[in-house]
Design an enzyme around this catalytic site. Structure first.
Site, mmCIF file in Angstrom:
data_model
loop_
_atom_site.group_PDB
_atom_site.id
_atom_site.type_symbol
_atom_site.label_atom_id
_atom_site.label_comp_id
_atom_site.label_asym_id
_atom_site.label_seq_id
_atom_site.Cartn_x
_atom_site.Cartn_y
_atom_site.Cartn_z
ATOM 1 N N ASP A 1 1.002 -1.200 0.097
ATOM 2 C CA ASP A 1 0.027 -0.165 0.117
ATOM 3 C C ASP A 1 1.055 1.221 -0.009
ATOM 4 O O ASP A 1 1.888 1.210 0.482
ATOM 5 C CB ASP A 1 -1.008 0.006 1.358
ATOM 6 C CG ASP A 1 -2.110 0.786 1.116
ATOM 7 O OD1 ASP A 1 -2.288 1.961 0.680
ATOM 8 O OD2 ASP A 1 -3.358 0.179 1.095
ATOM 9 N N ASN A 2 0.332 2.221 -0.550
ATOM 10 C CA ASN A 2 1.061 3.519 -0.591
ATOM 11 C C ASN A 2 0.334 4.677 0.509
ATOM 12 O O ASN A 2 0.657 5.772 0.488
ATOM 13 C CB ASN A 2 1.284 4.131 -1.973
ATOM 14 C CG ASN A 2 -0.008 4.840 -2.669
ATOM 15 O OD1 ASN A 2 -1.060 4.189 -1.964
ATOM 16 N ND2 ASN A 2 -0.114 5.346 -3.484
ATOM 17 N N THR B 1 -16.333 -4.031 -9.780
ATOM 18 C CA THR B 1 -17.588 -3.594 -9.361
ATOM 19 C C THR B 1 -18.908 -3.768 -10.014
ATOM 20 O O THR B 1 -19.093 -3.800 -11.447
ATOM 21 C CB THR B 1 -17.671 -2.137 -9.244
ATOM 22 O OG1 THR B 1 -18.641 -1.479 -8.840
ATOM 23 C CG2 THR B 1 -17.108 -1.214 -10.329
ATOM 24 N N SER C 1 -19.775 6.499 -13.568
ATOM 25 C CA SER C 1 -18.957 7.691 -13.023
ATOM 26 C C SER C 1 -17.773 7.352 -13.584
ATOM 27 O O SER C 1 -17.372 6.279 -14.149
ATOM 28 C CB SER C 1 -18.850 7.671 -11.575
ATOM 29 O OG SER C 1 -17.972 6.271 -11.035
ATOM 30 N N TYR D 1 -14.881 6.922 -12.162
ATOM 31 C CA TYR D 1 -14.596 5.768 -11.553
ATOM 32 C C TYR D 1 -14.799 4.540 -11.972
ATOM 33 O O TYR D 1 -14.114 3.472 -12.204
ATOM 34 C CB TYR D 1 -14.908 5.840 -10.010
ATOM 35 C CG TYR D 1 -14.990 4.792 -9.219
ATOM 36 C CD1 TYR D 1 -13.844 3.727 -8.828
ATOM 37 C CD2 TYR D 1 -16.090 4.029 -8.739
ATOM 38 C CE1 TYR D 1 -13.844 2.449 -8.407
ATOM 39 C CE2 TYR D 1 -16.118 2.633 -8.376
ATOM 40 C CZ TYR D 1 -14.950 1.991 -8.037
ATOM 41 O OH TYR D 1 -15.134 0.879 -7.516
ATOM 42 N N HIS D 2 -16.377 4.375 -11.976
ATOM 43 C CA HIS D 2 -16.833 2.993 -12.705
ATOM 44 C C HIS D 2 -16.193 2.668 -14.023
ATOM 45 O O HIS D 2 -15.934 1.724 -14.252
ATOM 46 C CB HIS D 2 -18.245 3.079 -12.676
ATOM 47 C CG HIS D 2 -18.808 2.878 -11.365
ATOM 48 N ND1 HIS D 2 -19.404 4.053 -10.434
ATOM 49 C CD2 HIS D 2 -19.091 1.683 -10.633
ATOM 50 C CE1 HIS D 2 -19.927 3.473 -9.296
ATOM 51 N NE2 HIS D 2 -19.789 2.270 -9.390
ATOM 52 N N LYS E 1 -12.933 0.926 -13.942
ATOM 53 C CA LYS E 1 -12.938 -0.320 -13.784
ATOM 54 C C LYS E 1 -13.351 -1.231 -15.056
ATOM 55 O O LYS E 1 -12.987 -2.294 -15.069
ATOM 56 C CB LYS E 1 -14.192 -0.704 -12.678
ATOM 57 C CG LYS E 1 -13.894 -0.059 -11.272
ATOM 58 C CD LYS E 1 -12.706 -0.976 -10.504
ATOM 59 C CE LYS E 1 -12.674 -0.722 -9.333
ATOM 60 N NZ LYS E 1 -11.645 -1.550 -8.441
ATOM 61 N N TYR F 1 -31.006 10.083 -1.537
ATOM 62 C CA TYR F 1 -30.742 11.015 -2.915
ATOM 63 C C TYR F 1 -32.128 10.650 -3.678
ATOM 64 O O TYR F 1 -32.287 9.444 -4.273
ATOM 65 C CB TYR F 1 -29.530 10.584 -3.690
ATOM 66 C CG TYR F 1 -28.374 10.818 -2.858
ATOM 67 C CD1 TYR F 1 -28.125 11.816 -1.729
ATOM 68 C CD2 TYR F 1 -26.986 10.152 -3.217
ATOM 69 C CE1 TYR F 1 -27.031 11.857 -0.940
ATOM 70 C CE2 TYR F 1 -25.818 10.709 -2.339
ATOM 71 C CZ TYR F 1 -25.800 11.428 -1.409
ATOM 72 O OH TYR F 1 -24.668 11.710 -0.720
ATOM 73 N N ARG G 1 -26.058 12.864 -7.755
ATOM 74 C CA ARG G 1 -25.705 12.054 -8.939
ATOM 75 C C ARG G 1 -26.473 12.101 -10.032
ATOM 76 O O ARG G 1 -27.802 12.556 -9.928
ATOM 77 C CB ARG G 1 -25.561 10.574 -8.461
ATOM 78 C CG ARG G 1 -24.592 10.528 -7.049
ATOM 79 C CD ARG G 1 -24.445 9.199 -6.681
ATOM 80 N NE ARG G 1 -23.870 9.164 -5.323
ATOM 81 C CZ ARG G 1 -23.227 8.103 -4.975
ATOM 82 N NH1 ARG G 1 -23.282 7.000 -5.504
ATOM 83 N NH2 ARG G 1 -22.318 8.053 -3.977
#
Ligand code: NAD
Ligand code: USQ
Length: 400
Positions: free
Chosen positions: A31-32, A144, A179, A181-182, A185, A255, A326
């Site tokens: 890990d960093n 995911t 997103s 992010y998604h 993936k 939401y 979102r």
């Protein structure tokens, strides 16, 4: 087995490292610690106090008598990654080490670029290192459920048989990620699939749903082994957030109309699923996809369950439908297959089995650590700009 756990200091990675070590595997955490840096950027902290990586590993060695290795470094650094694989010669690599918050990737351009660069290039380095140093090693990669989006048909586990103009094929299930992010993936999945084809790597892509909970049998064994519990607007996942909101008398932030439905699982099932994948490796050249969740809920159903659980503890909670920051589908169809991990022996912990009471109790126990200022959402999907608080990503990639 010798197992590298990339991202082993994180929310899923830490309890998984403990679980695999407890099961007798020789675990090395990599890990960093960028996630701890991001806490500082977001002016947020885990609800549960967490020890430094060095201290929590030391604590595990004392408590368990097991050896556990630590390598501090960045997957973007090829010198580090190649040296890591050459020295350790892992039989399995569990890869959690990515920027994983959809809202974080939607803050602005810098955060979108950081997320895609960190995730896609880090994963690519891992693939090259496996091919070069340990071609027989099994990659267990966290993907995911959000890669699939919410199509108006049943979601299969990775692949779908399609008949088109009289011909048939089995193809990757269509991806409609929601997103930046998604999207990272999805790109990872294609890169891994391609590496399996050209180099004969063995890989399992675990399309995980939204995780809740924080405690596993190992993290309970000493306060220094505690896992993180994010509740703020960016990294806090919805059920954990609702428990914290209920504990401080904040309305549960549903939401939109709350009909958004996703697959969910308990952190205790996350660690077991990884163990099952590691101990039942894919074949050489095989790209395997498992959907890793145990139950489907709408956001409103979760809010109602938390309100009930809070009520039993004498805490009055209520929900409020707030403007959705979102861009998401409402009132959509959702039915996703998830049998492959059950077939391997997963025995799920269901949400109705009492976890909500213990989560509520944790939220109440650490009530004085809850910062109300980080609860409401400020990242707006539609503008590509944060309204407040958040300013810069950990590093602007210098190699672009
Ligand atoms: P996390 O942010 O808590 O942990 C990720 C860890 O990876 C952190 O410790 C971070 O420091 C490390 N890391 C990130 N980039 C790195 C790099 N370049 N080099 C070295 N280390 C790096 O996230 P998490 O919740 O534990 O999620 C782990 C994985 O599981 C992610 O890939 C995520 O996409 C996936 N996942 C998580 C959930 C969830 O609900 N938490 C659900 C589905 C999938
Ligand atoms: N939501 C609310 N109120 C809140 C927070 C969230 O209504 O206060 C809603 C969101 O709009 C969304 C759902 O709850 O519809 C889930 O949101 P989340 O923040 O709990 O989870 P999500 O953004 O989907 O991301 C998490 C992890 C990510 C993982 C993903 C799995 O952070 O790493 O990939 O779950 S999945 O959703 O299947 O793609």
């Amino acid at each position: 087995m010798k197992v590298l756990v990339l991202g082993g200091d994180g929310y899923c990675g830490w309890p998984t490292s403990l679980h695999l070590s407890d099961a007798g595997h020789d675990v090395v955490i990599v890990d960093n610690c960028v996630r701890r840096q991001i806490d500082a950027e977001l002016s947020a902290e885990s609800l549960t106090p967490i020890a430094s990586l060095k201290d929590r590993v030391k604590a595990w060695r004392e408590v368990s008598g097991q050896q556990m290795g630590v390598e501090f470094g960045d997957l973007l650094d090829w010198e580090f990654v190649s040296d890591l694989f050459e020295r350790h010669q892992p039989e399995a690599v569990v890869h959690f080490a990515e920027q994983r918050a959809a809202p974080y990737s939607m803050i602005d351009r810098r955060h979108a670029v950081y997320t895609q660069h960190n995730n896609i290039i880090g994963n690519l380095n891992v693939l090259f290192a496996i091919n070069e140093y340990v071609p027989d090693c099994h990659l267990v990669k966290l993907g995911t459920m959000g890669e699939y989006g919410q199509p108006n048909i049943d979601i299969e586990e990775g692949f779908i048989e399609i008949e088109h103009k009289g011909r048939k094929d089995v193809l990757p299930f269509p991806k409609q990620p929601g997103s930046w992010y998604h999207l990272s993936k999805v790109h990872d999945s294609y890169n891994i699939h391609f590496a399996c084809k050209i180099w004969g790597i063995r890989a399992t892509d675990l399309n995980q749903g939204v995780v809740y909970g924080t405690v596993t049998p190992q993290t309970e064994r000493d306060p220094r082994l505690a896992n993180r519990f994010d509740y703020e607007e960016v990294f806090g996942t919805v059920l954990n957030r609702f428990c914290v909101q209920a504990a401080i008398g904040h309305p549960l932030t549903v939401y939109g109309n709350g009909s958004q439905t996703r697959g969910y699982l308990d952190i205790r099932d996350t660690v077991r699923c990884i163990e099952l994948a590691v101990e039942n490796p894919a074949e050489r050249g095989e790209f395997r996809v498992f959907n890793q969740f145990t139950e489907e809920f709408s956001v409103r159903q979760l809010a109602d369950l938390v309100i009930d659980a809070a009520g039993k503890l004498g805490v009055e909670a209520r929900l409020e439908e707030i403007e959705n920051p979102r861009v998401e589908k409402y009132d959509h169809y959702y039915n996703a297959a998830h049998t492959k991990l059950l077939d391997l022996g997963l025995e799920p912990h269901y949400l109705g089995d009492g976890l909500l009471d213990s989560l509520m109790n944790i939220a109440i126990q650490y009530g004085d650590r809850i910062d109300r200022d980080v609860v409401m959402p400020s990242v707006d999907w539609r503008t590509g700009k944060a309204r407040q608080r958040i300013h810069k990503a950990p590093a602007e990639p210098s190699t672009l």
